[in-house]
Design an enzyme around this catalytic site. Structure first.
Site, PDB file in Angstrom:
ATOM      1  N   HIS A  57     -98.031 -58.593 -93.186  1.00 35.41           N
ATOM      2  CA  HIS A  57     -98.981 -57.599 -93.686  1.00 35.41           C
ATOM      3  C   HIS A  57    -100.394 -57.947 -93.234  1.00 35.41           C
ATOM      4  O   HIS A  57    -101.171 -57.081 -92.824  1.00 35.41           O
ATOM      5  CB  HIS A  57     -98.949 -57.554 -95.214  1.00 35.41           C
ATOM      6  CG  HIS A  57     -97.703 -56.957 -95.783  1.00 35.41           C
ATOM      7  ND1 HIS A  57     -97.245 -55.706 -95.439  1.00 35.41           N
ATOM      8  CD2 HIS A  57     -96.822 -57.435 -96.702  1.00 35.41           C
ATOM      9  CE1 HIS A  57     -96.145 -55.435 -96.112  1.00 35.41           C
ATOM     10  NE2 HIS A  57     -95.868 -56.466 -96.874  1.00 35.41           N
TER      11      HIS A  57
ATOM     12  N   HIS B 145     -93.577 -63.294 -94.246  1.00 37.22           N
ATOM     13  CA  HIS B 145     -93.567 -61.880 -94.627  1.00 37.22           C
ATOM     14  C   HIS B 145     -94.975 -61.412 -95.006  1.00 37.22           C
ATOM     15  O   HIS B 145     -95.467 -60.403 -94.486  1.00 37.22           O
ATOM     16  CB  HIS B 145     -92.611 -61.690 -95.803  1.00 37.22           C
ATOM     17  CG  HIS B 145     -92.536 -60.285 -96.311  1.00 37.22           C
ATOM     18  ND1 HIS B 145     -91.514 -59.428 -95.977  1.00 37.22           N
ATOM     19  CD2 HIS B 145     -93.360 -59.574 -97.135  1.00 37.22           C
ATOM     20  CE1 HIS B 145     -91.712 -58.264 -96.573  1.00 37.22           C
ATOM     21  NE2 HIS B 145     -92.833 -58.332 -97.285  1.00 37.22           N
ATOM     22  N   GLU B 146     -95.616 -62.138 -95.914  1.00 38.22           N
ATOM     23  CA  GLU B 146     -96.954 -61.728 -96.350  1.00 38.22           C
ATOM     24  C   GLU B 146     -97.957 -61.796 -95.200  1.00 38.22           C
ATOM     25  O   GLU B 146     -98.863 -60.977 -95.112  1.00 38.22           O
ATOM     26  CB  GLU B 146     -97.417 -62.589 -97.523  1.00 38.22           C
ATOM     27  CG  GLU B 146     -96.537 -62.480 -98.765  1.00 38.22           C
ATOM     28  CD  GLU B 146     -96.387 -61.063 -99.289  1.00 38.22           C
ATOM     29  OE1 GLU B 146     -97.252 -60.212 -99.017  1.00 38.22           O
ATOM     30  OE2 GLU B 146     -95.378 -60.787 -99.969  1.00 38.22           O
TER      31      GLU B 146
ATOM     32  N   HIS C  86    -101.180 -57.090 -89.661  1.00 32.80           N
ATOM     33  CA  HIS C  86    -101.374 -55.650 -89.539  1.00 32.80           C
ATOM     34  C   HIS C  86    -102.804 -55.288 -89.936  1.00 32.80           C
ATOM     35  O   HIS C  86    -103.468 -54.492 -89.257  1.00 32.80           O
ATOM     36  CB  HIS C  86    -100.366 -54.920 -90.429  1.00 32.80           C
ATOM     37  CG  HIS C  86    -100.113 -53.509 -90.041  1.00 32.80           C
ATOM     38  ND1 HIS C  86     -99.265 -52.681 -90.751  1.00 32.80           N
ATOM     39  CD2 HIS C  86    -100.587 -52.748 -89.030  1.00 32.80           C
ATOM     40  CE1 HIS C  86     -99.233 -51.488 -90.180  1.00 32.80           C
ATOM     41  NE2 HIS C  86    -100.034 -51.497 -89.148  1.00 32.80           N
TER      42      HIS C  86
END
Length: 784
Positions: free
Chosen positions: A573, A569-570, A576
């Site tokens: 980010h 999940h991290e 991105h």
């Protein structure tokens, strides 16, 4: 940019509670490493995944980097050897992130003062702009001003929350405060707003802007109007007063949460079902003291057989203090006033104007469509709990205080049906997971992680690993600092920080810095793009987790699957930020609409569960055997037993957030408890517990303020993108490139709706609107 909300029913096992008690008592008293592999034991894996060989990706040193990446996280001795450069006293020390100023507390002030001086010069340049050529340049100047402010604010915010040295933390705190104070000055500098307004009102000027510059200009203009800078002086004074009161009330609301009844007492004989060790630790004179909020109250709700005990704990656990409710209602009233002061019908309308949703009405339509799509699965889940209650010989319908109790029994029953008990953690050493992420990004986007020895003073702790992100086509594109191991005093919450965003450095800036004996990038990572030759500051990212440390010379850090998902999940980010390499800082990477920012990270959780992706790395740390995927499937099925009903709970919270940030708080008879009761009665599938006021514990009301729906929104979008675009071939390079071209590379420079329509090949979605919001809500059936 935050980890997904842990379901309220998620089990905290008895062993964990016992360990907490033992640790409290103690405080009071004073590899073998396998060869790299890529297969996985599952028939669902494609042949291309099974035969993955990092050497096929051709760049010199790829295989060596791939192996080293695993070892620096898994083998303490290898990391110690790798770290020798940072420990070499003969090499001159640099500062944090290679910014030479950030080597001492005094350097923070020096860096801040120099940055402030540049910002003030830039402000003067902007407010003095008069010719068309100067007005054309204004957007780039605004963007550079924003970057200068964030060079201090983003860096300081990270340092003060993470650095172990108190003097450095205080210096970062002072730097943050100085820059924040200057931002307040800018918020009253009407000349900035006037210049931007003149630029946007001149068609000839706007025509000369690049598409990215137009987006940034609109963002800045909306921000100015939201800040009330165009108001008359007396209203401006009111705006400042309201924002100050909101900040004060918000801080009180989040930090002073208290229940109406803090402690409950029970005879120990009524605590059957609860772990005797825990009961004994809470017992005095045969009376058990249970705090009404916290882990012990939650444990009672999951384990105690007596429904009347559970009911009493549930009611206390969901009833806020009267003072807390007053603080909340004052906060909501001030926010409603603020929205109306700047020309909107509500605070929600003000907060949503620059989001994908645009309006509160669109959010409500999304949430209602989602609630309808979610209903069948949620009903099935709660019916299973009601049936379990009946099978236990208890009459009556399922009550709110029954849910966690029977959910726990359902989970244990599912676990006991598993014939084989295998330690899945053994297949997920931290090093192999990092290796797998690099391999995945190589497959999809042509980028990989290359370990690099940090320079002396570059990192804040010797456990921090530096990874350079290298692209097959563009070379060095980002830096990621991985602070993943637990240590005393460290914030345990996983997080992604963008310490510095992508931004093009103009030749004018480079020359200006050289004349002053400085570096335009402050010494931090930068590189010239291969396609244009222009110099860009590289995204600089810090990933924070709290994983256990590897044992010296024995075995590596082993992650449970929830931790694997957290890291994916991290890293969503981070990717991105890595690939959203825009020319302007204001739209780089994760600087996009709030209700779009979680999409890449939530999508990565789907990759984490896919057998083809797991085939890239998931092997036993000692035997090198592939992960038995069926056992992981059993675990995932158990974890999702009540996923739909948890989603429904989040829908209720998002609806509550919308109603609270409407104009209703200004009504004479407004009651947040009455609104909470009405929303629960309409949308909950369990009876409302009369007399409760749980909204006082809903801390996200302050931080999100009318945008709590965002995570549900991005979950629904991620599920659809996974299903329609990636699921059939999750390692396909063409699909990865499409997602990169349609979504990631834009950062916030393109509407999320345009990105969504592009990646799904659905042009009817590109304009957004209420119908598009309802369509996303209907996708919620895939969230169960």
């Amino acid at each position: 940019m935050y980890r997904s909300i842990v379901p309220s029913w998620a089990t905290l096992c008895t062993r964990c509670l016992r360990r907490q008690l033992v640790q409290q008592q103690r405080r009071r008293l004073g590899t073998a490493f396998a060869q790299d592999g890529s297969n996985i034991a599952t028939q669902k894996v494609s042949s291309s995944a099974a035969s993955f060989d990092p050497a096929l990706h051709a760049a010199p040193g790829v295989t060596s980097d791939d192996r080293t990446l695993r070892e620096i996280f898994d083998n303490s001795e290898v990391w110690s050897q790798f770290l020798r450069k940072a420990q070499n006293p003969a090499i001159p020390r640099t500062g944090l992130f290679q910014n030479k100023d950030l080597a001492s507390p005094a350097g923070f002030k020096k860096f801040t003062d120099r940055t402030l001086a540049k910002a003030k010069q830039l402000v003067q340049k902007i407010v003095s702009a008069s010719t068309r050529d100067e007005l054309v340049r204004v957007v780039q100047d605004f963007d550079r001003l924003s970057d200068l402010l964030c060079r201090i604010i983003d860096m300081s915010d990270f340092v003060r929350s993470t650095h172990p040295d108190r003097e450095i933390v205080m210096a970062a705190h002072e730097a943050y405060g100085a820059m924040f104070e200057y931002m307040n000055v800018l918020n009253t500098t009407t000349g900035l707003y006037t210049t931007l307004k003149r630029a946007l009102e001149d068609p000839e000027v706007v025509k000369r802007y690049t598409p990215e510059e137009r987006v940034v200009a609109e963002i800045l203009f909306k921000d100015f109007e939201k800040s009330g800078i165009n108001l008359p002086a007396h209203l401006r004074h009111r705006w400042v007063k309201l924002t100050s009161e909101i900040a004060e009330l918000g801080s009180k609301f989040v930090t002073d949460m208290k229940p109406e009844k803090p402690v409950l007492y029970f005879n120990s004989s009524r605590m059957m079902g609860m772990d005797p060790f825990i009961v004994k630790s809470l017992t005095t004179c045969e009376r058990v003291l249970i705090p009404s909020v916290g882990v012990y109250a939650n444990h009672v709700l999951r384990t105690v057989d007596d429904p009347e005990v559970r009911k009493e704990v549930y009611l206390a656990n969901h009833t806020s203090s009267a003072r807390q409710i007053r603080v909340l209602e004052e906060l909501l009233q001030r926010r409603a006033e603020l929205g109306m002061l700047v020309g909107y019908d509500s605070y929600g309308q003000l907060g949503l104007m620059d989001k994908m949703a645009k309006t509160p009405e669109a959010v409500l339509k999304f949430l209602r469509a989602l609630a309808s799509a979610n209903m069948p699965a949620a009903q099935v889940e709660l019916a299973a709990l009601a049936q379990l209650k009946k099978e236990h010989g208890v009459s009556g319908s399922l009550e709110p205080w029954d849910r966690d109790y029977y959910a726990t029994k359902l989970t244990f029953a599912h676990r006991n049906r598993s014939k084989t008990q295998v330690d899945l953690n053994s297949y997920f050493s931290l090093g192999t997971v990092m290796q797998g992420l690099s391999r995945l990004f190589t497959r999809l986007y042509g980028v990989r992680f290359v370990p690099r020895e940090p320079s002396p003073g570059e990192t804040w702790n010797e456990d921090v690993r530096r990874l350079d992100v290298v692209s097959e086509t563009d070379g060095h594109i980002a830096v990621v600092y991985c602070d993943l191991f637990e240590r005393e005093g460290k914030n345990a919450n996983p997080a992604h920080f963008t310490v510095r965003c992508s931004r093009r450095l103009s030749e004018e800036e480079i020359a200006e810095a050289a004349m002053n004996g400085e570096e335009a990038d402050d010494g931090m990572a930068s590189a010239r793009r291969r396609d244009t030759g222009e110099l860009y500051q590289l995204p600089t990212i810090a990933l924070i987790c709290d994983f256990s440390r590897p044992s010296w010379g024995t075995r590596p850090t082993l992650l449970n699957f929830r931790e694997v998902q957290t890291l994916f999940h991290e890293m969503g980010h981070a990717v991105h930020s890595m690939l959203g390499r825009t020319a302007l800082h204001n739209v780089a990477g994760t600087r996009c609409a709030t209700d779009w920012a979680e999409l890449p990270s939530v999508l990565m959780e789907h990759f984490a569960k896919d057998p083809n992706v797991l085939a890239l790395f998931a092997r036993h740390y000692h035997t090198n055997e592939p992960l038995p995927y069926q056992l992981l499937q059993d675990r995932l099925a158990r974890d999702s037993l009540l996923e739909a009903s948890e989603t429904r709970h989040q829908i209720i919270l998002a609806l509550l957030d919308q109603h609270y940030h409407s104009s209703r708080p200004l009504e004479k008879d407004f009651s947040s408890t009455a609104v909470y009761r009405a929303v629960e009665r309409e949308f909950s599938l369990l009876p409302h517990a009369e007399g409760t006021s749980w909204q006082g514990f809903f801390g996200h009301l302050y931080g999100y303020g009318a945008t709590y729906y965002s995570y549900l929104f991005d979950r629904a979008i991620a599920a659809r993108i996974w299903k329609d675009h990636f699921e059939a071939a999750p390692l396909d390079r063409d699909r990865g490139e499409t997602f990169h071209e349609e979504v990631l590379r834009w950062g916030g420079a393109r509407s999320g709706w345009s990105c969504l329509g592009g990646v799904l090949r659905r042009p009817e979605l590109t304009e957004g609107g209420e119908e598009a919001m309802m369509e996303v809500g209907r996708w919620g059936s895939e969230l169960k």
